[in-house]
Design a protein around this motif. Structure first.
Motif, PDB file in Angstrom:
ATOM      1  N   GLU A  61       0.829  -1.202   0.000  1.00 40.89           N
ATOM      2  CA  GLU A  61       0.000   0.000   0.000  1.00 40.89           C
ATOM      3  C   GLU A  61       0.866   1.255   0.000  1.00 40.89           C
ATOM      4  OE1 GLU A  61      -3.271   1.926   3.008  1.00 40.89           O
ATOM      5  OE2 GLU A  61      -3.501  -0.213   2.521  1.00 40.89           O
ATOM      6  N   ALA A  62       2.003   1.195   0.682  1.00 43.81           N
ATOM      7  CA  ALA A  62       2.924   2.338   0.710  1.00 43.81           C
ATOM      8  C   ALA A  62       3.451   2.635  -0.692  1.00 43.81           C
ATOM      9  CB  ALA A  62       4.079   2.062   1.660  1.00 43.81           C
ATOM     10  N   ILE A  63       3.826   1.590  -1.422  1.00 38.40           N
ATOM     11  CA  ILE A  63       4.342   1.758  -2.777  1.00 38.40           C
ATOM     12  C   ILE A  63       3.269   2.329  -3.696  1.00 38.40           C
ATOM     13  CG2 ILE A  63       5.216   0.529  -4.817  1.00 38.40           C
ATOM     14  CD1 ILE A  63       6.544  -1.447  -2.797  1.00 38.40           C
ATOM     15  N   ALA A  64       2.055   1.803  -3.587  1.00 43.13           N
ATOM     16  CA  ALA A  64       0.958   2.280  -4.431  1.00 43.13           C
ATOM     17  C   ALA A  64       0.665   3.750  -4.174  1.00 43.13           C
ATOM     18  CB  ALA A  64      -0.288   1.435  -4.184  1.00 43.13           C
ATOM     19  N   LEU A  65       0.656   4.142  -2.911  1.00 43.83           N
ATOM     20  CA  LEU A  65       0.403   5.540  -2.560  1.00 43.83           C
ATOM     21  C   LEU A  65       1.540   6.428  -3.057  1.00 43.83           C
ATOM     22  CD1 LEU A  65      -1.177   7.766  -1.148  1.00 43.83           C
ATOM     23  CD2 LEU A  65      -0.129   7.064   1.017  1.00 43.83           C
ATOM     24  N   ALA A  66       2.772   5.983  -2.874  1.00 44.54           N
ATOM     25  CA  ALA A  66       3.921   6.764  -3.325  1.00 44.54           C
ATOM     26  C   ALA A  66       3.845   7.036  -4.823  1.00 44.54           C
ATOM     27  CB  ALA A  66       5.213   6.033  -2.990  1.00 44.54           C
ATOM     28  N   ASN A  67       3.367   6.051  -5.585  1.00 42.33           N
ATOM     29  CA  ASN A  67       3.315   6.180  -7.043  1.00 42.33           C
ATOM     30  C   ASN A  67       2.049   6.860  -7.544  1.00 42.33           C
ATOM     31  OD1 ASN A  67       5.808   4.980  -7.394  1.00 42.33           O
ATOM     32  ND2 ASN A  67       4.955   2.921  -7.626  1.00 42.33           N
ATOM     33  N   GLY A 111      11.965  12.789  -6.358  1.00 44.28           N
ATOM     34  CA  GLY A 111      12.764  11.997  -5.434  1.00 44.28           C
ATOM     35  C   GLY A 111      11.898  11.266  -4.432  1.00 44.28           C
ATOM     36  N   GLY A 112      12.558  10.624  -3.470  1.00 48.18           N
ATOM     37  CA  GLY A 112      11.832   9.919  -2.425  1.00 48.18           C
ATOM     38  C   GLY A 112      12.808   9.246  -1.476  1.00 48.18           C
ATOM     39  N   SER A 113      12.268   8.772  -0.360  1.00 50.13           N
ATOM     40  CA  SER A 113      13.091   8.116   0.662  1.00 50.13           C
ATOM     41  C   SER A 113      12.402   6.851   1.145  1.00 50.13           C
ATOM     42  CB  SER A 113      13.312   9.050   1.857  1.00 50.13           C
ATOM     43  OG  SER A 113      13.973  10.235   1.472  1.00 50.13           O
ATOM     44  N   VAL A 114      13.220   5.878   1.521  1.00 51.83           N
ATOM     45  CA  VAL A 114      12.718   4.649   2.138  1.00 51.83           C
ATOM     46  C   VAL A 114      13.553   4.382   3.378  1.00 51.83           C
ATOM     47  CG1 VAL A 114      12.354   2.169   1.891  1.00 51.83           C
ATOM     48  CG2 VAL A 114      11.988   3.681  -0.083  1.00 51.83           C
ATOM     49  N   GLY A 151      17.578  14.608 -10.875  1.00 56.36           N
ATOM     50  CA  GLY A 151      16.536  14.822 -11.866  1.00 56.36           C
ATOM     51  C   GLY A 151      15.393  13.860 -11.652  1.00 56.36           C
ATOM     52  N   GLY A 152      14.309  14.084 -12.389  1.00 59.94           N
ATOM     53  CA  GLY A 152      13.111  13.294 -12.155  1.00 59.94           C
ATOM     54  C   GLY A 152      12.509  12.700 -13.400  1.00 59.94           C
ATOM     55  N   THR A 153      11.291  12.190 -13.219  1.00 56.15           N
ATOM     56  CA  THR A 153      10.521  11.586 -14.291  1.00 56.15           C
ATOM     57  C   THR A 153       9.080  12.077 -14.149  1.00 56.15           C
ATOM     58  OG1 THR A 153       9.984   9.469 -15.353  1.00 56.15           O
ATOM     59  CG2 THR A 153       9.973   9.502 -12.952  1.00 56.15           C
ATOM     60  N   GLU A 191       8.335   5.254  -8.554  1.00 55.63           N
ATOM     61  CA  GLU A 191       8.468   5.907  -9.859  1.00 55.63           C
ATOM     62  C   GLU A 191       9.014   7.331  -9.714  1.00 55.63           C
ATOM     63  OE1 GLU A 191       4.433   5.583 -11.060  1.00 55.63           O
ATOM     64  OE2 GLU A 191       4.567   3.440 -11.527  1.00 55.63           O
ATOM     65  N   THR A 192      10.291   7.405  -9.399  1.00 56.44           N
ATOM     66  CA  THR A 192      10.952   8.700  -9.268  1.00 56.44           C
ATOM     67  C   THR A 192      12.354   8.616  -9.864  1.00 56.44           C
ATOM     68  OG1 THR A 192      11.848   8.148  -7.086  1.00 56.44           O
ATOM     69  CG2 THR A 192       9.731   9.290  -7.126  1.00 56.44           C
ATOM     70  N   GLY A 193      12.967   9.771 -10.070  1.00 54.51           N
ATOM     71  CA  GLY A 193      14.320   9.794 -10.614  1.00 54.51           C
ATOM     72  C   GLY A 193      15.389   9.517  -9.583  1.00 54.51           C
ATOM     73  N   MET A 194      15.041   9.655  -8.299  1.00 49.88           N
ATOM     74  CA  MET A 194      16.018   9.481  -7.211  1.00 49.88           C
ATOM     75  C   MET A 194      15.330   8.845  -6.008  1.00 49.88           C
ATOM     76  SD  MET A 194      17.673  13.337  -7.353  1.00 49.88           S
ATOM     77  CE  MET A 194      16.043  14.118  -7.305  1.00 49.88           C
ATOM     78  N   ILE A 195      16.010   7.926  -5.361  1.00 46.47           N
ATOM     79  CA  ILE A 195      15.538   7.381  -4.085  1.00 46.47           C
ATOM     80  C   ILE A 195      16.726   7.305  -3.130  1.00 46.47           C
ATOM     81  CG2 ILE A 195      14.726   5.324  -2.877  1.00 46.47           C
ATOM     82  CD1 ILE A 195      12.437   6.568  -4.174  1.00 46.47           C
ATOM     83  N   PHE A 196      16.535   7.826  -1.931  1.00 46.43           N
ATOM     84  CA  PHE A 196      17.551   7.771  -0.891  1.00 46.43           C
ATOM     85  C   PHE A 196      17.070   6.809   0.195  1.00 46.43           C
ATOM     86  CE2 PHE A 196      19.084  11.141  -3.262  1.00 46.43           C
ATOM     87  CZ  PHE A 196      20.195  11.770  -2.729  1.00 46.43           C
ATOM     88  N   ILE A 197      17.962   5.955   0.646  1.00 48.63           N
ATOM     89  CA  ILE A 197      17.607   4.975   1.674  1.00 48.63           C
ATOM     90  C   ILE A 197      18.185   5.407   3.018  1.00 48.63           C
ATOM     91  CG2 ILE A 197      17.950   2.582   2.426  1.00 48.63           C
ATOM     92  CD1 ILE A 197      17.761   1.808  -0.555  1.00 48.63           C
TER      93      ILE A 197
END
Length: 456
Positions: free
Chosen positions: A375-381, A388-391, A426-428, A407-413
């Motif tokens: 559900e977290a992934i679906a909401l994020a997308n 960008g985004g973080s996990v 950059g992004g999408t 579905e972003t150009g950048m993800i930081f963990i």
């Protein structure tokens, strides 16, 4: 039209500049084109020496330059100083690494030899935003000047003193007129500039509307463009995350620069049983922050960039609350002079509400509680944005798997999204296209020329 500095701390006008005439702009384009014909032949080592001088001047004048940021758009003074340092590091990064980035790239073939050679293409027009008035410019100026291009910048109209200071620094560093050119113009004149055959590339950091306009002008004139637009970055906290680390990072990620960043952690998505604990600790960290003059170092909450910005956020929050969302913290203007708005947390946000779909460019966190990772992934997308985004998770393998589905150009963990010279930015989707920074940033506005040598 006058281009004005209005201090958002008290909404008072400080200084104004006259917009350039058509004749002045023509002279500046002609000079830039003339300079480009020489600059493209200058050795990379000499280009690097110029950028190293630029970086040194930023550091030498850090206090003065930082105060201009704070005066014109309200950034807390310590954050303004950090921006000046970051800006200097971008110029240094490309000065030190561009030669390697621009080396010929061999292609393995069976008959003869082939390689790709990177060559400059001309004048790049950059349209830049107010939220990071020095660093955003450095991200396009540094790689392109090292590549042998020259830069013309139409900066945001509310930071004219910062805009003028950048050109002054290049001049002080010994740059010939035309390597870096500041243009005092209204946005309505960009499309006309894009028609000029001497301008060969366009780059913009800004809103979707501005990006669409520039992309249209670039496409109509068959010119390359790079767009870095808005974002509504998801900040996902999985149930096995380090809560303290996640809270600390969420506060910085959402409320740094008063939330006025494309990559700000705008949508906080917490999974299952940890959601309530996270929200409570997140609220505690934000409650009671000291409001005041952004020039004073003890201030933790300063103004937004302008009165218009504060009014827009006020309307977005009010419209969201009227639709059924709840205010956990804040939710209104601060009762004082200036463009102030309270640090705010909203919950119970549903599709159809303003905060669900729009980017809120200020100190407002949208908090979502979801039942599981899926559900977290679906909401994020479920967003038109994809910057960008973080996990957050203590299981890195799991975090990477989740990151790969966002579905972003950048993800930081296990940290909020941040800009640094050695990482592509950059992004999408509707967050734009192309990349700034790293090796990828210098490849956007060069001719990737194939040279083939036959052995027959």
């Amino acid at each position: 039209m006058a281009i004005k500095t209005i201090n958002p701390y008290n909404n008072k006008e400080i200084k104004s500049f006259e917009e350039f005439s058509v004749e002045t702009v023509e002279k500046k384009i002609a000079q830039a084109d003339k300079t480009y014909q020489k600059w493209k032949t200058v050795a990379i080592k000499e280009r690097a020496e110029l950028l190293m001088k630029v970086a040194a001047l930023y550091r030498k004048r850090k206090e003065e330059l930082a105060r201009l940021i704070t005066l014109e758009m309200g950034k807390l003074i310590a954050q303004s100083e950090a921006e000046v340092e970051m800006c200097a590091s971008v110029y240094e990064y490309y000065a030190k690494n561009a030669a390697d980035f621009l080396e010929d790239k061999p292609i393995e073939i069976k008959d003869g030899k082939a390689f790709v050679r990177y060559t400059p293409i001309g004048i790049i027009l950059a349209v830049e935003p107010w939220n990071y008035p020095y660093n955003q410019v450095a991200r396009v100026a540094a790689p392109n000047i090292m590549a042998g291009n020259v830069i013309m910048v139409k900066h945001a109209s509310n930071v004219p003193q910062c805009a003028a200071a950048i050109e002054e620094i290049f001049r002080e560093a010994g740059a010939e007129d035309g390597i870096y050119t500041n243009l005092f113009l209204s946005s309505s004149r960009i499309a006309k500039l894009a028609e000029d055959p001497r301008i060969v590339g366009l780059s913009l950091t800004g809103s979707e509307k501005a990006g669409a306009s520039l992309a249209e002008a670039a496409g109509k004139n068959l010119k390359k463009s790079v767009l870095e637009l808005g974002g509504s970055d998801p900040f996902i906290i999985l149930e096995d995350a380090d809560i303290e680390k996640a809270v600390k990072s969420a506060v910085k990620g959402r409320f740094g620069n008063m939330g006025q960043a494309c990559t700000s952690s705008k949508r906080i998505i917490a999974v299952g049983k940890i959601a309530d604990e996270f929200l409570e600790k997140f609220k505690e960290k934000i409650t009671g922050l000291k409001v005041g003059d952004p020039m004073e170092r003890e201030t933790e909450v300063g103004p937004l960039s302008s009165e218009d910005a504060a009014q827009k956020i006020e309307k977005q929050v009010n419209d969201t609350v009227k639709s059924g969302a709840k205010v956990v913290l804040g939710g209104k203007r601060i009762d004082r002079e200036g463009a102030f708005y309270e640090p705010t947390i909203l919950t119970d946000i549903k599709p159809g509400m303003v905060a669900y779909h729009e980017e809120i460019f200020g100190p407002v966190a949208s908090f979502y509680k979801v039942k599981d990772e899926k559900e977290a992934i679906a909401l994020a997308n479920d967003s038109t944005f994809g910057l960008g985004g973080s996990v957050f998770s203590e299981n890195i393998e799991r975090a990477v798997e989740v990151a790969s589905q966002i579905e972003t150009g950048m993800i930081f963990i296990n940290e909020h999204v941040a800009s640094r010279p050695d990482l592509p930015f950059g992004g999408t989707k509707r967050s734009g296209y192309g990349r700034e920074l790293s090796e990828l940033g210098i490849e956007e506005f060069v001719n990737k020329k194939l040279i083939r040598i036959s052995n027959k």
